[in-house]
Design a protein around this motif. Structure first.
Motif, PDB file in Angstrom:
ATOM      1  N   LEU A  56       0.837  -1.196   0.000  1.00 28.63           N
ATOM      2  CA  LEU A  56       0.000   0.000   0.000  1.00 28.63           C
ATOM      3  C   LEU A  56       0.875   1.250   0.000  1.00 28.63           C
ATOM      4  N   ARG A  57       0.426   2.272  -0.713  1.00 29.34           N
ATOM      5  CA  ARG A  57       1.193   3.516  -0.813  1.00 29.34           C
ATOM      6  C   ARG A  57       1.143   4.299   0.502  1.00 29.34           C
ATOM      7  N   GLU A  58       2.203   5.058   0.732  1.00 28.51           N
ATOM      8  CA  GLU A  58       2.314   5.867   1.939  1.00 28.51           C
ATOM      9  C   GLU A  58       2.594   7.313   1.558  1.00 28.51           C
ATOM     10  N   TYR A  59       1.951   8.246   2.244  1.00 24.39           N
ATOM     11  CA  TYR A  59       2.105   9.672   1.967  1.00 24.39           C
ATOM     12  C   TYR A  59       2.566  10.378   3.240  1.00 24.39           C
ATOM     13  N   THR A 134       1.832  11.385   8.534  1.00 27.19           N
ATOM     14  CA  THR A 134       2.102  10.234   7.657  1.00 27.19           C
ATOM     15  C   THR A 134       0.835   9.419   7.515  1.00 27.19           C
ATOM     16  N   LEU A 135       0.420   9.191   6.280  1.00 31.14           N
ATOM     17  CA  LEU A 135      -0.820   8.481   5.976  1.00 31.14           C
ATOM     18  C   LEU A 135      -0.497   7.255   5.133  1.00 31.14           C
ATOM     19  N   LYS A 136      -1.257   6.181   5.310  1.00 32.67           N
ATOM     20  CA  LYS A 136      -1.060   4.982   4.508  1.00 32.67           C
ATOM     21  C   LYS A 136      -2.376   4.556   3.885  1.00 32.67           C
ATOM     22  N   GLU A 137      -2.311   4.203   2.625  1.00 34.83           N
ATOM     23  CA  GLU A 137      -3.500   3.811   1.868  1.00 34.83           C
ATOM     24  C   GLU A 137      -4.251   2.685   2.594  1.00 34.83           C
TER      25      GLU A 137
END
Length: 224
Positions: A56-59, A134-137
């Motif tokens: 999963l992508r992380e922002y 920090t956010l993760k899909e």
């Protein structure tokens, strides 16, 4: 030539019950997209890589929650109190529910979990909160429901098997106190439930004494 509009950063919680427009755009947005790999060292053949699944992508981004509106860097004047904003984001993080993350004029519009949220108030800028988020899909998972008939049949068979299966669990009749033990730990060992410590204490008051926390190493306890 088409002029691209400035993006807006939005966080939405609980199906838009709470909506937050970031007051100051981050200088940069970091996105991480990885893929699962496992490296295996095979004797006499060398190292091989097994390709796994997509991760999963992380922002991640940093900005601030200003106390006062400043048109030179604020995206809008509808500012929330910075500390109230911090409480709101921490509440979302503790809720166990995903948040929707939107960056307008980009393809980013997805559910995420809040993985980390750090913030600070700096000297000389009272009231302003600087933060990193920090956010993760997040991927919603649905399970296929079984029919009531199948579920009842399975439940009935399981109950029948449970009745026929002999009880293999045995509870020790005694226990000798070791270093570092407490009644809660002992109950967890013998009953698989630390909250049952009172049973052991009631059966061994004369050996333990008036204080259930004062256990003597080597004392033999009766396990009811």
């Amino acid at each position: 030539m088409t002029v691209r509009q400035r993006p807006q950063f939005w966080l939405k919680f609980n199906n838009n019950a709470e909506v937050f427009w970031l007051p100051v755009n981050p200088r940069s947005l970091s996105a991480t997209s990885t893929h699962g790999f496992t490296d295996i060292d095979v004797t006499q053949l060398g190292e091989y890589t097994v390709i796994g699944n997509n991760r999963l992508r992380e922002y991640s981004f940093s900005s601030l929650f200003p106390r006062d509106y400043n048109p030179s860097f604020c995206e809008h004047p509808r500012l929330k109190d910075p500390w109230e904003t911090v409480k709101m984001i921490e509440r979302w993080q503790r809720s166990g529910k995903p948040v929707r993350f939107i960056v307008t004029n980009t393809p980013i519009n997805l559910a995420v979990t809040i993985r980390s949220f750090t913030y600070e108030e700096r000297g000389g800028e009272p009231g302003d909160i600087y933060y990193t988020l920090t956010l993760k899909e997040y991927v919603f998972v649905s399970f296929r429901k079984t029919s009531d008939t199948t579920a009842k049949s399975t439940s009935s068979a399981a109950k029948k098997a449970e009745k026929q299966r002999p009880n293999e669990k045995t509870t020790p009749k005694s226990y000798t106190i070791k270093s570092g033990d407490s009644l809660w730990k002992i109950a967890q060992k013998v009953y698989k439930n630390g909250d049952d410590w009172r049973k052991i204490y009631d059966a061994n008051k004369s050996a333990i004494g008036p204080n259930p926390n004062a256990l003597k190493v080597g004392t033999k306890l009766v396990i009811p």
